[in-house]
Write a protein that holds these residues in place. Structure first.
Motif, short mmCIF file in Angstrom:
data_model
loop_
_atom_site.label_atom_id
_atom_site.label_comp_id
_atom_site.label_asym_id
_atom_site.label_seq_id
_atom_site.Cartn_x
_atom_site.Cartn_y
_atom_site.Cartn_z
N PHE A 144 0.78 -1.22 0.00
CA PHE A 144 0.00 0.00 0.00
C PHE A 144 0.83 1.29 0.00
O PHE A 144 0.26 2.38 -0.12
CB PHE A 144 -0.93 0.03 1.22
N HIS A 145 2.15 1.18 0.17
CA HIS A 145 2.95 2.40 0.31
C HIS A 145 4.08 2.46 -0.69
O HIS A 145 3.97 3.12 -1.72
CB HIS A 145 3.47 2.51 1.75
N THR A 146 5.15 1.74 -0.41
CA THR A 146 6.34 1.78 -1.26
C THR A 146 6.91 0.38 -1.42
O THR A 146 7.01 -0.36 -0.43
CB THR A 146 7.43 2.70 -0.64
N ALA A 147 7.31 0.03 -2.64
CA ALA A 147 7.92 -1.27 -2.87
C ALA A 147 9.20 -1.40 -2.07
O ALA A 147 10.05 -0.50 -2.06
CB ALA A 147 8.21 -1.46 -4.36
N ILE A 148 9.34 -2.54 -1.37
CA ILE A 148 10.50 -2.79 -0.53
C ILE A 148 11.44 -3.75 -1.28
O ILE A 148 10.99 -4.80 -1.74
CB ILE A 148 10.08 -3.40 0.81
N PRO A 149 12.72 -3.42 -1.41
CA PRO A 149 13.65 -4.36 -2.06
C PRO A 149 13.67 -5.70 -1.33
O PRO A 149 13.71 -5.75 -0.10
CB PRO A 149 15.00 -3.64 -1.96
N ALA A 150 13.63 -6.79 -2.12
CA ALA A 150 13.64 -8.15 -1.56
C ALA A 150 12.55 -8.31 -0.50
O ALA A 150 12.77 -8.92 0.56
CB ALA A 150 15.01 -8.49 -0.99
N ALA A 151 11.36 -7.77 -0.80
CA ALA A 151 10.28 -7.76 0.19
C ALA A 151 9.94 -9.16 0.68
O ALA A 151 9.74 -9.38 1.89
CB ALA A 151 9.03 -7.09 -0.40
N SER A 152 9.86 -10.12 -0.22
CA SER A 152 9.47 -11.48 0.18
C SER A 152 10.45 -12.07 1.18
O SER A 152 10.05 -12.83 2.07
CB SER A 152 9.35 -12.39 -1.05
N LEU A 153 11.72 -11.76 1.03
CA LEU A 153 12.72 -12.26 1.97
C LEU A 153 12.40 -11.82 3.39
O LEU A 153 12.36 -12.64 4.31
CB LEU A 153 14.12 -11.75 1.56
N TRP A 154 12.15 -10.53 3.57
CA TRP A 154 11.93 -10.00 4.92
C TRP A 154 10.55 -10.39 5.44
O TRP A 154 10.41 -10.75 6.62
CB TRP A 154 12.07 -8.47 4.90
N ILE A 155 9.54 -10.36 4.57
CA ILE A 155 8.18 -10.69 5.01
C ILE A 155 8.07 -12.15 5.42
O ILE A 155 7.55 -12.47 6.50
CB ILE A 155 7.17 -10.36 3.89
N LEU A 156 8.56 -13.05 4.58
CA LEU A 156 8.41 -14.48 4.87
C LEU A 156 9.31 -14.92 6.02
O LEU A 156 8.93 -15.77 6.83
CB LEU A 156 8.70 -15.30 3.62
N THR A 157 10.51 -14.35 6.10
CA THR A 157 11.41 -14.73 7.20
C THR A 157 10.80 -14.37 8.55
O THR A 157 10.76 -15.20 9.47
CB THR A 157 12.77 -14.05 7.04
N THR A 158 10.30 -13.14 8.67
CA THR A 158 9.71 -12.74 9.95
C THR A 158 8.39 -13.48 10.20
O THR A 158 8.07 -13.81 11.35
CB THR A 158 9.47 -11.22 9.99
N TYR A 159 7.64 -13.76 9.14
CA TYR A 159 6.36 -14.47 9.29
C TYR A 159 6.56 -15.87 9.84
O TYR A 159 5.92 -16.27 10.83
CB TYR A 159 5.65 -14.51 7.94
N TRP A 160 7.45 -16.64 9.20
CA TRP A 160 7.64 -18.02 9.68
C TRP A 160 8.35 -18.07 11.02
O TRP A 160 8.09 -18.96 11.83
CB TRP A 160 8.35 -18.85 8.62
N ALA A 161 9.22 -17.11 11.28
CA ALA A 161 9.82 -17.04 12.61
C ALA A 161 8.75 -16.78 13.66
O ALA A 161 8.77 -17.37 14.76
CB ALA A 161 10.88 -15.94 12.65
N ALA A 162 7.77 -15.92 13.34
CA ALA A 162 6.67 -15.65 14.27
C ALA A 162 5.84 -16.89 14.53
O ALA A 162 5.53 -17.22 15.68
CB ALA A 162 5.79 -14.54 13.70
N GLN A 163 5.49 -17.60 13.47
CA GLN A 163 4.68 -18.81 13.63
C GLN A 163 5.45 -19.87 14.43
O GLN A 163 4.86 -20.58 15.27
CB GLN A 163 4.29 -19.38 12.26
N TRP A 164 6.74 -19.99 14.19
CA TRP A 164 7.54 -20.97 14.93
C TRP A 164 7.59 -20.60 16.41
O TRP A 164 7.48 -21.48 17.28
CB TRP A 164 8.95 -21.03 14.35
N CYS A 165 7.73 -19.33 16.71
CA CYS A 165 7.75 -18.90 18.11
C CYS A 165 6.43 -19.21 18.80
O CYS A 165 6.40 -19.66 19.95
CB CYS A 165 8.03 -17.40 18.18
N ILE A 166 5.32 -18.97 18.10
CA ILE A 166 4.00 -19.25 18.70
C ILE A 166 3.85 -20.75 18.93
O ILE A 166 3.38 -21.18 19.99
CB ILE A 166 2.88 -18.71 17.80
N ALA A 167 4.26 -21.57 17.95
CA ALA A 167 4.18 -23.03 18.13
C ALA A 167 5.07 -23.49 19.27
O ALA A 167 4.71 -24.41 20.02
CB ALA A 167 4.56 -23.72 16.82
N THR A 168 6.23 -22.87 19.44
CA THR A 168 7.18 -23.26 20.48
C THR A 168 6.66 -22.93 21.87
O THR A 168 7.11 -23.51 22.86
CB THR A 168 8.53 -22.56 20.22
N TRP A 169 5.70 -22.01 21.97
CA TRP A 169 5.10 -21.71 23.27
C TRP A 169 4.42 -22.95 23.87
O TRP A 169 4.37 -23.10 25.09
CB TRP A 169 4.08 -20.58 23.10
#
Length: 224
Positions: free
Chosen positions: A192-217
């Protein structure tokens, strides 16, 4: 960590790397994204499934949240047509996570995390609002409310945790909530704002790290 948990961890890392490579580095391999993006979340579901969880309701809601996230991942394989269905799936996932976290700590038992995440959510919406299409504004606001409430309640669980093992898992949970906010903020800024270089890298890395942390709880099993 058991042998099976280590195997699932390794498989998840490999699958995530292949999905990110296909999405972020223009390898012209869209099949990688279509296969390995849903597979990575499915592997996190399998990892969570093998954990006992403590309160049974908390475990059920975490698993439901992960399954709804998988549905959202599938919908977002089609970024235009699938955006709204994906948004709804992830909104429901955050509701499931919020219900899980309230099984072990009273909702908003600590106000500071809710105030902090409300400020963060407000700042994100303020920056992105001009670029959000009018038809999506109400769903986006609802999503941000549930996302920030989920992350805040995860922090509440951490702040109210007792005992070394419980406190460590709760700290990881709070990190997962923060990473989810970061991932979705990056996704929304890129859309919705500005294209981020290598956006998928940062979005998916933080996303799956978040899901893994929640599962690890969820509490690990003693055996197997």
């Amino acid at each position: 960590m058991t042998r099976n948990a280590r195997a699932l961890t390794l498989a998840t890392l490999v699958s995530a790397a292949l999905a990110i490579a296909g999405a972020a580095f223009a390898l012209n391999l869209p099949a990688f994204v279509f296969v390995f993006k849903p597979l990575t979340t499915a592997l996190i579901v399998a990892y969570a499934w093998r954990r006992d969880g403590g309160p049974p309701a908390a475990r059920r809601y975490v698993l439901l949240g992960l399954l709804l996230s998988w549905c959202g991942d599938v919908a977002l394989l089609w970024p235009q047509q699938g955006f709204l269905p994906g948004l709804v799936a992830f909104l429901l996932a955050h509701l499931a996570y919020l219900l899980a976290f309230t099984r072990v700590a009273r909702p908003a038992a600590r106000l500071a995390p809710f105030v902090l995440y409300a400020l963060v959510a407000g700042a994100i919406l303020w920056q992105l609002w001009p670029g959000v299409p009018p038809a999506l504004r109400l769903p986006v606001v609802a999503y941000v409310v549930f996302l920030s409430a989920m992350a805040a309640q995860a922090a509440v669980v951490w702040r109210m945790s007792n005992g070394n093992a419980e406190a460590r898992r709760a700290r990881v949970l709070a990190l997962g909530g923060a990473l989810f906010v970061a991932s979705d903020a990056l996704l929304a800024a890129n859309k919705f704002h500005t294209a981020i270089p290598a956006a998928s890298l940062w979005i998916l890395t933080t996303y799956w790290a978040a899901q893994w942390c929640i599962a690890t709880w969820l509490k690990p099993r003693e055996f197997g």
